[in-house]
Every structure is written in structure tokens, then in C-alpha cells.
Design an enzyme around this catalytic site. Structure first.
Site, PDB file in Angstrom:
ATOM      1  CG  HIS A 163      -3.579   1.387  -3.415  1.00 11.49           C
ATOM      2  ND1 HIS A 163      -4.754   0.775  -3.027  1.00 11.49           N
ATOM      3  CD2 HIS A 163      -3.355   2.371  -2.499  1.00 11.49           C
ATOM      4  CE1 HIS A 163      -5.227   1.357  -1.941  1.00 11.49           C
ATOM      5  NE2 HIS A 163      -4.409   2.327  -1.593  1.00 11.49           N
ATOM      6  NE  ARG A 166      -4.015  13.625  -3.999  1.00  4.94           N
ATOM      7  CZ  ARG A 166      -5.014  12.954  -4.562  1.00  4.94           C
ATOM      8  NH1 ARG A 166      -5.886  12.335  -3.799  1.00  4.94           N
ATOM      9  NH2 ARG A 166      -5.125  12.883  -5.864  1.00  4.94           N
TER      10      ARG A 166
END
Length: 685
Positions: free
Chosen positions: A436, A406
Site C-alpha cells: 500500500h 479491492r
């Protein structure tokens, strides 16, 4: 009768408490003044993201008619009201602190002036600056029947301008126009110093534009000028399964972000009621409007405090990361790693070791392949350059680039294209999952065999944030970790049946269950009357199943100490449920970012580092990694770091059963864990 406490703290209300801890750092008169200024900026940036993602999501639920309570007992509508009330109170406190900080800055000779406080020479200088620099980039936007309300960009600063004309009756509605305060120019405008004065003076750009607003509207008289700012929904809505090209789909969503649904309107105190009414109607905003008594968007203070020349006495003492001593005089890193594992602790130790590891692999003729995950990368990344050079040299280079990181999507798209152009095999991860995990795998040919070298980290491969965040990185050639690393990349990049992980815990497949097993093992020790102890450090804890598992362990007698910087939905100290759980949060000069887990294991202590917080998204919707530290020396070092955190009595705050936090105070000598961690090199000798 006292009402019993609920078992959980709401995630978003907990976040408000975290941002208040950031504000408390701006209040701390024991910190250097310009560092306090930075914390005011951080609070504003944090709140922007919270509004554009979390609050935006709650508003979407309300519009959709969703009324179900979450596991903390809140409906979306009830939570929204509570959040708005607490946010308004926090912002009011922020501007109170801002005014206090301004007074302290003035005492140090750093002054923000109103324009009418300037002398004639200063006024002429800023007027010249306006005519030469500011005026050419301004675009007045009138709003009338022939010119519709303009598209307002999220988080940009604007001026609403109400205008009148001599031949228009006073009962007629005034004309309205909008002027964007150009973000390409710096918000704080230096003013030439006064004669015989050592003060450094500034005015705000919006005040300068307001002074000259009539030059944009010849023939009109100005009735009112006030700043305002809009925050839009910034969450991406992706149909990954239906997207033919994920990269193109994300690019489209980034463009749509510019006109996401309005979430919040901030406006300067005293704005004309008609101007406010027009903004509310055109933007279709209901109650989420906020009157600000001071400059809008204090995030500009970060650049101000960082770029102001001189005044070093008002900043933290500059500290340079040291290069890890294990690699300092080595001819090559691979020779060192064949003999021992190496643990690096950022920001006290330099991220250059990671850059050198990948660069050395790129140039080593015996290296056959490099595989790496990239989540958030800096603007000028030596890692990306090294990966490109490796591919151009004919090595097999695989890079898993997370396009959905993001607010870093555009940068990651640019890196992905650059890497593909160089010949790297670029993978965008698995549908529906963010990658991630932070891991690099180097495959090297050595004496008729292949050896794997691995770096696993708790933080992103970003040399900028590595100077500001506390994170661990493990370099190893351990064969079990190497085998797991190969299997992980195979699962991400190809088709692979479920793998029996030997060392790793990997989300979303088995990380949560592995953690549950480790917690249950401590529980069994406690029930058998043996010592049982868990220490876990992370950014956030919000998964209900994980919290319930910790409650079970606490009830069995396991001593649990949690170091959770941000959101924590677990409520410690609840009778019959969490008496054995302590939670602290450390907010200090560096952002506490590392994820580390300790399990006593009947005296045979285990330490893990991880990319994952204990949140639902990390455990079920992301590819995450938890890796054991096998070397006893390195385990001891990490236990020492956790112990420092747990005895911090300067910057640690303890979570109370009420959900509030209070500074840890005791009779022990002051101990600030981040300052003590500078001695990391001593622990490694």
C-alpha cells in the site's frame, strides 16, 4: 446512576456515522444543488461496499458460530442487529433527502417524470426509444421446473414479474420471471421537451421497461412488476501460499465474486408478497432485506449530475489544479531537486508533476533504473506508458503491482500484463501482505556517481482521483531517504535481512513501534512539564493498541488533535482517559485522503507524511510507509494545512464522547479549510 461510557467506539458503527456525515452534505442547502445530488450517489456507493465487505464478513462469523466479543464489546450477532437497525434508519433518511432534492431540481427546471405525466408526443418518443434501443437488449428469464432460478449478479438492477394466464385457476401460484435492467444503457432517459417549455425532463429506464413489459410475455397478463437488487459477498478469499500463480488465482476469485453469498436484498415498495417470498427462498436470505421507497441504487445520480449539460450555476465553480511553481519553468526536474525538496498538494496542484517526473526519467539517457509501487491506477495512465517506454529503452524498470487492491483487481491485472510485455520486472508483493506504500525511486548517473531521486505520496498514483482527493506528494533527492527507498524495494522484490531504517517507518516491521516511540517522546515532555502536542490526520483510526497509546499520552498531559475523516474507534473526552484529545472529521467537496503526523518534539517540530491509516490492517498486514519532511519550509507549509483543518468551522464535525458528531460552531468568521487551501501557492512563495 449514569452508566459510564465504554472506552472504544465500534468500527462498523463508526462507519455508519461517517456515511451519515456524507448524507448531511446532500442535505446542506448551502451547497450547489447538483453537488448535493452527487453526495446522495456517494452514500449509496459507500453503503454497497460496506455491505459487500464488512457486513458480509460479520455474517460469515455468525454462520460459523463465532460468539466472542470484539474489543468494543460486541458479538457478531449483536453488532449485526445494531447495524441493520441503524442502516435502515439511515436509508430511510436518504430517500427523504432524495425527495427533497427532486423538488429542488424541479424548481430549477430539471424534472424526473412518471410516465403517465408525459404528453402524447413525449410518450411516442419514449416508446420509439424502447422499441429501437431497449427492447433488443432485454432478456426475459422465466422461472419454472425446466428453467431454474437464474444467477443474479451483484449490484445489478432487476425487475421481478408476476404473470397469469386466462386458463389458469386464480388459486394457482402465478408464473414468475426476471428481467435485468441493462446496465449498458444509461439509467436516466431524456424526454423531448414540451412545446414552449425550458424544462429538462427524464424518466427512469426501469419505468420504461415496466410500461412495455407485456411485449416480453405474449399471452400472459401482468400481475405485478417491481424492481429488486442483490448485494453479494465481494471479499476475495485467497490461498496465496498455495497459489502457483497469484495472478491466475486472483482472476479465479474475481469470477467467483459473481456468485458470492447473498448479503442484502433491496426491493421496491409494494412488491407482491409471493414474489418477495420466492426471492428470499431462492437466495436463502433471512432478515437482511430492505424495502425502498424510491428508485433502487441512487449511485446512478453521480453520472447524472456530472453529465447533465449546462446548469453550471448548480455546481461548484470549476477550479483547475495549478502546475507546481518549482517545476514550472525548469529545464529538467532533476536540477531542481538537487537544490531543494518540492512538496505538491493535490488537488490544488497538478498530478501532472508526478507524470512528468516519471516520463522525464523514462527518456533521460542518464537514468539507469526506475522502481515504483502501483496500488490503484487510472484507466488511461500516463505513468504506465512511461514505465513501459523506459523498459523498452533498456532501463531497469521494477514495478510492484498490488493485485489485491479491492475492486481494482481486474484493472491492475491488465496493467501488470502490459508492463511485463514491455519488459518491466513486475512483482506482486509479499505473500500475505498488500503493498500500500506509494513510492517511486529513480536512480540516475551523475558525474561518476549515482544519485537517487524519490517521490513519496499519501495517495495513489491515479491522475483521476488526484483531482478529487486531498493528498501530499514529496519529491526529494535527500540521500538518507534515497538509501531507505532502495532498501525498501530490495525487501519487497528480493531476499533481505531486516534493515535499520534511517528515515522511514515501514509496516509491518517497525512503523507501529516508531509511532509509539514518537508518542512516548511527547508523553515524556509532558511529564517533564514541557509543551507536548500531537496532530495526526488520517482516514481511519481503529487499532486498539494505538488508541491505548494515545490514551496514555492524554493522561500524561499531551494535547492531541486528530483529524480523522472516516472511522474513529477512539472516544475523546472520557474523564480520566481522553480529556486532552479532540477529534474532528471534515467531509467536503474533496475527499480528505492525506495522512500527516505532527509532533512538537520540545519545539523542534517534526512532520511526517504516510500511506498508512492507524488501522490494524495497515500496521500489521500491509507494506506501508511513513516518511519525514526534512525541509523546514515544507514542514511549515504542512503545519499550516493542519492548522486550517483544525480551525474549520464550516465543514468540520467534532466527535463527542457519546460517539456522535456535531458541526463545529463558534463565533469566529466562517472558515472552510478546503476553500482556504486554494491559496497553497501563496504559502510556497
Amino acid at each position: 446512576m449514569t452508566r459510564p461510557l465504554p472506552y472504544y467506539v465500534n468500527r462498523d458503527l463508526s462507519w455508519i456515522e461517517f456515511n451519515r456525515r456524507v448524507l448531511e452534505e446532500a442535505q446542506d442547502t448551502g451547497s450547489p444543488l447538483l453537488e448535493r445530488v452527487k453526495f446522495l450517489a456517494i452514500m449509496s456507493s459507500n453503503l454497497d461496499e460496506f455491505m459487500s465487505v464488512r457486513v458480509a464478513g460479520i455474517q460469515d462469523q455468525i454462520k460459523a458460530g463465532y460468539t466472542k466479543k470484539d474489543f468494543t464489546g460486541y458479538t457478531p450477532a449483536g453488532l449485526w442487529k445494531r447495524l441493520m437497525k441503524r442502516t435502515a434508519r439511515m436509508v430511510a433518511d436518504q430517500y427523504k433527502v432524495y425527495r427533497e432534492v427532486l423538488r429542488d431540481l424541479t424548481k430549477q427546471g430539471i424534472c424526473f417524470r412518471d410516465i403517465d405525466e408525459l404528453n402524447a408526443a413525449q410518450t411516442k418518443a419514449i416508446d420509439d426509444y424502447f422499441q429501437e434501443i431497449v427492447f433488443p437488449v432485454l432478456t426475459p428469464m422465466a422461472v419454472d421446473q425446466s428453467r431454474p432460478f437464474p444467477l443474479l449478479h451483484t449490484k445489478e438492477l432487476y425487475l421481478s414479474v408476476l404473470l397469469g394466464r386466462d386458463n389458469v385457476p386464480p388459486e394457482e401460484e402465478p408464473f414468475i420471471a426476471i428481467v435485468q435492467v441493462p446496465s449498458i444503457l444509461q439509467r436516466f432517459v431524456p424526454v423531448p421537451g414540451r412545446l414552449n417549455s425550458k424544462k429538462t425532463e427524464f424518466i427512469l429506464l426501469e419505468d420504461l421497461i415496466e410500461r412495455h413489459i407485456n411485449t416480453l410475455f405474449n399471452g400472459y397478463t401482468t400481475i405485478d412488476v417491481h424492481p429488486f437488487r442483490l448485494t453479494r459477498n465481494a471479499d476475495l478469499t485467497l490461498n496465496e501460499e498455495g497459489a502457483e500463480d497469484l495472478l491466475e488465482e486472483i482472476e479465479k476469485e474475481i469470477r467467483r465474486r459473481r456468485w458470492g453469498m447473498p448479503v442484502r436484498l433491496e426491493y421496491g415498495k409494494g412488491m407482491h408478497p409471493y414474489a418477495l417470498q420466492v426471492l428470499q427462498e431462492e437466495l436463502e436470505l433471512g432478515e437482511n432485506i430492505m424495502e425502498i421507497d424510491g428508485p433502487l441504487d441512487l449511485s446512478f445520480l453521480m453520472r447524472f449530475a456530472s453529465s447533465l449539460p449546462g446548469y453550471d450555476s448548480l455546481r461548484f465553480e470549476r477550479t483547475e489544479p495549478v502546475y507546481p511553481q518549482e517545476f514550472d519553468h525548469a529545464e529538467d526536474m532533476f536540477t531542481i531537486l538537487r537544490a531543494e525538496d518540492v512538496l505538491v498538494y493535490h488537488p490544488y496542484e497538478s498530478f501532472e508533476a508526478v507524470n512528468d517526473f516519471v516520463t522525464e526519467a523514462a527518456h533521460d539517457p542518464d537514468v539507469l533504473a526506475i522502481k515504483m509501487t502501483l496500488y490503484r491506477v487510472s484507466g488511461q495512465s500516463a505513468l504506465v506508458q512511461a514505465l513501459a517506454e523506459a523498459a523498452e529503452a533498456g532501463k531497469q524498470v521494477t514495478v510492484v503491482v498490488e493485485l489485491k487492491a479491492r475492486f481494482d483487481e481486474e484493472r491492475n491485472i491488465a496493467w501488470a500484463r502490459q508492463l511485463e510485455k514491455a519488459g518491466c520486472h513486475v512483482v506482486y508483493g509479499l505473500v500475505g501482505l498488500k503493498t500500500h506504500a506509494k513510492i517511486t525511486l529513480v536512480v540516475r548517473r551523475e558525474q561518476q556517481m549515482l544519485r537517487r531521486y524519490v517521490h513519496v505520496g499519501t495517495g495513489n498514483y491515479n491522475d483521476n482521483t488526484a483531482k478529487l482527493y486531498t493528498d501530499f506528494g514529496l519529491f526529494t533527492s535527500h540521500p538518507v531517504i534515497g538509501a531507505d527507498a532502495s532498501a525498501l524495494f530490495n525487501e519487497i522484490t528480493g531476499y533481505s535481512s531486516p534493515y535499520e531504517w534511517k528515515a522511514f517507518g515501514v509496516a509491518p516491521t517497525d512503523l507501529k513501534q516508531k509511532l509509539f516511540g514518537l508518542i512516548d517522546r511527547e508523553k515524556a515532555h509532558a511529564l517533564a512539564g514541557q509543551p507536548a502536542h500531537i496532530v495526526a490526520k488520517m482516514n481511519s483510526l481503529s487499532n486498539q493498541e494505538m488508541i491505548d497509546k494515545l490514551y496514555e499520552a492524554s493522561q500524561a498531559g499531551v494535547r492531541i488533535e486528530l483529524i480523522v475523516r472516516g472511522v474513529c474507534c477512539l472516544r475523546p473526552g472520557v474523564p480520566g482517559r481522553s480529556e486532552n484529545i479532540r477529534v474532528i472529521s471534515i467531509v467536503d467537496r474533496f475527499l480528505e485522503h492525506s495522512r500527516v503526523m505532527y509532533f512538537n518534539n520540545g519545539g523542534d517540530e517534526e512532520i511526517y507524511l504516510s500511506s498508512a491509516d492507524w488501522m490494524t490492517r495497515n500496521l500489521t498486514r500491509r507494506i506501508e510507509l511513513m516518511c519525514p519532511v526534512f525541509d523546514p519550509r515544507l514542514r511549515k507549509m504542512m503545519i499550516n494545512v493542519l492548522r486550517l483543518n483544525l480551525i474549520d468551522n464550516v465543514k468540520a464535525r467534532e466527535l463527542l464522547p457519546s460517539g456522535n458528531y456535531e458541526l463545529v460552531t463558534n463565533d469566529s468568521p466562517p472558515m472552510r479549510s478546503q476553500f482556504e487551501a486554494r491559496k497553497i501557492a501563496k504559502w510556497k512563495n
